[in-house]
Design an enzyme around this catalytic site. Sequence first.
Site, PDB file in Angstrom:
ATOM      1  N   THR A 131       0.912  -1.030   0.207  1.00  0.00           N
ATOM      2  CA  THR A 131      -0.145   0.084  -0.517  1.00  0.00           C
ATOM      3  C   THR A 131       0.421   0.915  -0.025  1.00  0.00           C
ATOM      4  O   THR A 131       2.215   1.200   0.485  1.00  0.00           O
ATOM      5  CB  THR A 131      -0.612  -0.293   1.441  1.00  0.00           C
TER       6      THR A 131
ATOM      7  N   GLY B 282       0.861  -1.615   4.585  1.00  0.00           N
ATOM      8  CA  GLY B 282       1.460  -2.849   5.658  1.00  0.00           C
ATOM      9  C   GLY B 282       0.545  -3.987   6.676  1.00  0.00           C
ATOM     10  O   GLY B 282       0.833  -3.853   7.074  1.00  0.00           O
ATOM     11  N   GLY B 283      -0.414  -3.852   6.044  1.00  0.00           N
ATOM     12  CA  GLY B 283      -1.297  -5.646   6.087  1.00  0.00           C
ATOM     13  C   GLY B 283      -2.221  -4.651   7.722  1.00  0.00           C
ATOM     14  O   GLY B 283      -2.522  -3.972   8.228  1.00  0.00           O
TER      15      GLY B 283
END
Length: 528
Positions: A342, A424-425
């Site tokens: 992202t 980052g999830g």
Amino acid sequence: MIQSNMAPLGMAVAPHHLASESALAILRDGGNAIEAMVAAAATIAVVYPHMNGLGGDGFWLVLPPNGDPVAIDASGAAGALAHPDFYRGQSAIPHRGPAAALTVAGTVSGWQEALALSSELGGAPLPLPRLLRDAIRYAADGIPVTASQAAATVAKQHELAHQPGFAATFMPDGEPPREGSRFTQPSLAQTLGLLSEQGLDSFYRGELAHHLAREMSALGMPVTLADLQQQRARRCVPLHVAHSEGDLWNIAPPTQGLVSLAILGITDRLAMAQADEAQTVHRIVEATKKAFALRDAHLTDPRHMSCEAQSLLTQDRFATLASQISETQAAPWGAGRGPGDTVWMGVMDSSGLAVSFIQSIYHEFGSGVVIPGTGITWQNRGAAFSLDADHLLALAPGKQPFHTLNPAAARLKDGRTLVYGAMGGDGQPQTQAAIFTRHVIQGMPLQQAVSAPRWLLGRTWGQSSDSLKLEGRFAPESVARLRQLGHEVELLPDFSEAVGHAGAIVRHINGMLEGACDPRSNGSASGF
């Protein structure tokens, strides 16, 4: 130590310096923060192609100079052909290939809706060709390959090289590009040029849409022309928490904005101002476990939720969850939702307008499928669906997948405005909590709060384990204390991309703008 940048008239933060410079150029030309963000979004899609692109999704959090914040959900739903029968014989949706490219790309619809909002806020709009000019030139003439792109190509070539269009686009010489080499994307330049000439709506209901639909059908993707034609970004009311330091906002489902707000709501009751390094990490990590449990029990497409997300963000709930956190023992931890690639970007202008923005294709290089003749890498966000019909995230045509994306913003009681976020999830809400806690509550300078060593509970970019990962710059005594508390600690390099690329902008009460960019990225905080 890198110092934050300050400026009086405009500030842009992005994980690639060319994107922040594109935003700044628009501000200098008289554009507002929304127009500047569209320019930055187009440029970052070109210069950070492993992290985001036109074939992905986006979310906007816009704070007008006066009035309530506005959120824009620019995420796409599962295609009409994306039903469980499409995956018969498979235990799970694949993460790569045409079958992984099962949701509509919403990013461009978000640009379109944001510009409509910009027009409503007043002022003379800049023409679309001006906003896309930098991106078109970078795609046509080429950009220097970043270390991040080079490393991602090397790491993932074994699973991506055979995907349609990938090698021709990202390995034009038959091997991963070297850092600093010139990387051109002529097909993407043509696509951006077409959008510049015909308008952003062409992506969904024009010439480009028909081309995309033909190629997607030929590739066996479960997305149709009708799916593209139905895509429209939607404005929505952001989630809100009244924090002791001010008002906090984030994005409603299908994103995990609730997680980011819940962590700060819980830690607001844990005396964070007095916490040392180890206590800060421990308390935020334990609050993260509580917030993830809320997420995993409730969050999905809002039309399929059993309750309103805002109803989960009550002070009573925060008090209860905070009371369950032990100062002496880490709680058991299962597994996170996994990685996500992202870009977060922020822009503020001199009028008081502020934008917090995220754009993503999910995993690095998304599905790995590059739509022929377009240069567009399609996302694999739909891999977040489950093929279990009874699962909260069960696949269904027209359903929105779960998202980790969540740009954040705050109006503080002392008069400052803050936009911040990270890629980052699972790491996004944790990094947001780290920045907000360090800067707003503990008084750490903004750039230091972004640069300081971070942690990650769970998995993110390039990671496969669910341990508590700490950057190597943490004090040895802090690492030892966290292990004594029962955390399964794993050490990362000193400045690791595993903890994501973060950034933040603050508007001070005197109108001065302060920006901080992550030294783990290729970005900058640029102002004038």
